[in-house]
Design a protein around this motif. Structure first.
Motif, short mmCIF file in Angstrom:
data_model
loop_
_atom_site.label_atom_id
_atom_site.label_comp_id
_atom_site.label_asym_id
_atom_site.label_seq_id
_atom_site.Cartn_x
_atom_site.Cartn_y
_atom_site.Cartn_z
N PRO A 236 11.24 10.27 -2.32
CA PRO A 236 10.27 11.06 -3.07
C PRO A 236 9.79 10.35 -4.35
CG PRO A 236 12.13 12.39 -2.39
CD PRO A 236 12.49 10.99 -2.05
N THR A 237 8.47 10.31 -4.53
CA THR A 237 7.89 9.66 -5.71
C THR A 237 6.63 10.40 -6.12
OG1 THR A 237 6.82 7.65 -6.52
CG2 THR A 237 6.85 7.92 -4.14
N ARG A 238 6.33 10.41 -7.44
CA ARG A 238 5.10 11.07 -7.86
C ARG A 238 3.93 10.09 -7.78
NH1 ARG A 238 4.84 9.50 -13.57
NH2 ARG A 238 6.89 8.64 -14.00
N PHE A 239 4.18 8.84 -7.51
CA PHE A 239 3.09 7.86 -7.42
C PHE A 239 2.53 7.83 -6.01
CE2 PHE A 239 5.96 6.30 -10.74
CZ PHE A 239 5.08 6.35 -11.82
N THR A 240 1.24 7.52 -5.91
CA THR A 240 0.65 7.49 -4.58
C THR A 240 0.19 6.07 -4.25
OG1 THR A 240 -1.38 8.23 -5.59
CG2 THR A 240 -0.15 9.88 -4.37
N VAL A 241 0.15 5.81 -2.95
CA VAL A 241 -0.30 4.50 -2.48
C VAL A 241 -1.80 4.59 -2.28
CG1 VAL A 241 -0.09 2.90 -0.55
CG2 VAL A 241 1.91 4.13 -1.36
N LYS A 242 -2.53 3.68 -2.90
CA LYS A 242 -3.99 3.78 -2.79
C LYS A 242 -4.54 3.07 -1.55
CE LYS A 242 -4.67 4.35 -7.68
NZ LYS A 242 -3.43 3.69 -8.17
N ASP A 243 -3.93 1.96 -1.20
CA ASP A 243 -4.45 1.18 -0.07
C ASP A 243 -4.12 1.91 1.24
OD1 ASP A 243 -4.86 -0.68 1.97
OD2 ASP A 243 -4.45 -2.35 0.63
N LYS A 244 -5.17 2.34 1.95
CA LYS A 244 -4.97 3.13 3.17
C LYS A 244 -4.32 2.33 4.29
CE LYS A 244 -7.71 7.15 2.86
NZ LYS A 244 -9.00 7.14 2.19
N ASN A 245 -4.32 1.00 4.14
CA ASN A 245 -3.74 0.19 5.20
C ASN A 245 -2.23 0.00 5.07
OD1 ASN A 245 -5.96 -0.60 7.00
ND2 ASN A 245 -6.84 -1.22 5.05
N ILE A 246 -1.67 0.53 3.99
CA ILE A 246 -0.21 0.47 3.86
C ILE A 246 0.38 1.63 4.65
CG2 ILE A 246 1.72 0.69 2.23
CD1 ILE A 246 -0.10 -0.67 0.13
N HIS A 247 1.35 1.31 5.51
CA HIS A 247 1.97 2.37 6.32
C HIS A 247 3.09 2.98 5.52
CE1 HIS A 247 -0.26 0.60 9.52
NE2 HIS A 247 0.24 -0.56 9.17
N VAL A 248 2.89 4.20 5.08
CA VAL A 248 3.90 4.84 4.26
C VAL A 248 4.78 5.73 5.15
CG1 VAL A 248 4.35 6.34 2.29
CG2 VAL A 248 2.35 4.84 2.28
N ILE A 249 6.07 5.49 5.10
CA ILE A 249 7.01 6.34 5.83
C ILE A 249 7.82 7.07 4.77
CG2 ILE A 249 8.85 6.40 7.57
CD1 ILE A 249 7.77 3.59 8.50
N ALA A 250 7.50 8.35 4.57
CA ALA A 250 8.15 9.12 3.50
C ALA A 250 9.44 9.71 4.02
CB ALA A 250 7.21 10.22 3.02
N ILE A 251 10.51 9.45 3.30
CA ILE A 251 11.84 9.96 3.71
C ILE A 251 12.48 10.67 2.53
CG2 ILE A 251 12.23 8.24 5.53
CD1 ILE A 251 13.93 7.89 2.18
N GLN A 252 13.57 11.37 2.80
CA GLN A 252 14.33 12.03 1.73
C GLN A 252 15.71 11.39 1.58
OE1 GLN A 252 13.79 15.41 0.14
NE2 GLN A 252 11.62 15.30 0.66
N SER A 253 16.44 11.33 2.68
CA SER A 253 17.85 10.94 2.57
C SER A 253 18.05 9.47 2.98
CB SER A 253 18.69 11.83 3.49
OG SER A 253 18.33 11.55 4.83
N ALA A 254 19.24 8.96 2.64
CA ALA A 254 19.58 7.58 3.02
C ALA A 254 19.60 7.44 4.55
CB ALA A 254 20.95 7.22 2.46
N ASN A 255 20.08 8.47 5.24
CA ASN A 255 20.12 8.38 6.70
C ASN A 255 18.72 8.29 7.28
OD1 ASN A 255 22.75 8.11 7.57
ND2 ASN A 255 23.18 10.31 7.41
#
Ligand code: C5P
Length: 399
Positions: A236-255
């Motif tokens: 979790p982060t309050r910053f956002t990724v601007k480049d749409k070509n970056i594949h963001v995989i948002a997770i919560q836990s270490a697992n």
């Protein structure tokens, strides 16, 4: 200039096909070599003769190219190209690209191409926002295909919305940027971990840490700028990724981070693990909110997987692995131990003892630990500049 760059243009059946004439003209002016493949549907929108004349090459449409029964070699076409741009890309063709359908020459060439592939969708707004199109684009993007997002405005149907193919000048500019990037990261697949992890205690509470996730995002942005295909697995982060070509995989836990890393690492050339992963998690998170009953509450914590160590153990020769360490005592010695144990190629040491470095500061001071006891200590710098130092160093060691 794009002198000598070989660009394959794939044209599918959308009214925006007329714009591809301007794209080809622009690329030819920049001295690129152009070959064009058209689907038969696209020939209803623009004449192959127009595109053959502008591209200075015969246009390929069918598997058999002439009355003598000569084959159009899609494998050769795919291997010839330094870049394959499918513009316009219809909803139908996007779906076929995803499914592996190759019932026309353009699709078969896509399956054979080894170069980067870009798609510039063009369609009506409802088709564009349809779940099937969104899913197809997400799948293509996940596999490294670059999506040139359509713009908003008036559409051929008379409706207004997103679906207009990006302007030819802009696509040509992206191609120019792509070819002028000199970084060795260009075209490489990079896996970055970033941010904190949240380890659930119950449905409303967690154990976390102060990592803001900014380093991961700055690293991802800079790698994308240098032409890499980037996967960012972030807590979790309050910053956002601007480049749409970056594949963001948002997770919560270490697992969850571990699972995502296990999926991406095998196809990556480089891994940069900047996440502040919780070392322990509650053994059994409560399924409902824990009530405030007794004066004491004991939580049993169990060890989380060391994700970086897993990547080090599963590192192939051609892969480069970079880790971070935050140390308070015996910094260099501990960092060197970590470098060896985790099978790293570079370790970025942050010291909490250096004033102005670490959590909550805009600046950071790092030391690079490398093999053969190589060590480089940097002065205190803006965090953004530290990212540049890290990536410049990585460029010297990556294969
Ligand atoms: O062992 P230590 O936690 O100090 O190592 C820090 C490095 O290992 C960082 O690069 C961090 O992202 C990574 N790490 C990890 N999984 C863990 C703990 C740390 O990937 N469970």
């Amino acid at each position: 200039m794009l002198t000598g760059k070989k660009i394959l243009i794939g044209v599918t059946g959308s009214i925006a096909a007329y714009k591809v004439a301007y794209l080809i003209r622009n690329l030819i002016k920049q001295e690129a070599e152009i070959k064009v493949i058209m689907t038969s549907a696209s020939c209803d929108f623009i004449s192959p003769l127009t595109l053959a004349t502008l591209s200075k090459n015969p246009v390929a449409i069918e598997f058999i190219k002439n009355a003598e029964g000569e084959w159009e070699n899609h494998v050769e076409l795919g291997l010839w190209a330094d870049l394959f741009i499918i513009a316009p890309a219809t909803a139908n063709s996007l779906s076929k690209l995803v499914s592996g359908n190759c019932d026309n020459l353009l699709l078969a060439t896509y399956l054979s191409a080894r170069c980067p592939v870009w798609v510039a969708p063009a369609m009506d707004l409802d088709m564009f926002t349809h779940f099937s199109t969104r899913e197809n684009l997400a799948k293509l993007s996940k596999e490294g295909v670059r999506i040139i997002e359509p713009t908003h405005g008036e559409l051929a149907s008379g409706l207004e919305g997103q679906g207009r193919m990006e302007e030819p000048e802009k696509i040509a500019e992206l191609a120019k940027d792509f070819f002028t990037i000199k970084s060795v990261l260009k075209g490489k697949t990079v896996l970055i971990t970033g941010g904190p992890t949240y380890e659930a205690i119950d449905p409303v509470r967690f154990i976390g840490n102060h990592s803001s996730g900014k380093t991961g995002i700055l690293l991802a942005d800079e790698c994308a700028k240098r032409g890499a295909v980037v996967y960012l697995v972030t807590g979790p982060t309050r910053f956002t990724v601007k480049d749409k070509n970056i594949h963001v995989i948002a997770i919560q836990s270490a697992n969850e981070m571990y699972e995502a890393v296990q999926e991406v690492w095998p196809k990556a050339n480089l891994g940069i693990f900047s996440a502040a992963v919780a070392d322990y998690r509650p053994e059994t998170p409560a399924t409902s909110k824990i009530k405030k009953k007794s004066n004491e509450l004991t939580l049993t914590l169990v060890k989380n997987p060391d994700i970086l160590s897993w990547a080090g153990q599963n590192k192939r020769d051609a892969q480069t692995l970079v880790g971070f360490a935050l140390e308070t005592d015996n910094e260099i010695e501990n960092a060197r131990g970590k470098f060896e144990r985790k099978n790293l190629d570079l370790l970025i040491l942050n010291s909490l003892n250096d004033p102005g470095a670490g959590f909550g500061h805009k600046t950071n001071q790092v030391t690079f630990i490398q093999k053969n006891n190589k060590l480089r200590k940097f002065e205190l710098k803006e965090k953004g500049l530290v990212i540049l130092d890290i990536l410049d160093e990585i460029e010297t060691i990556i294969e």
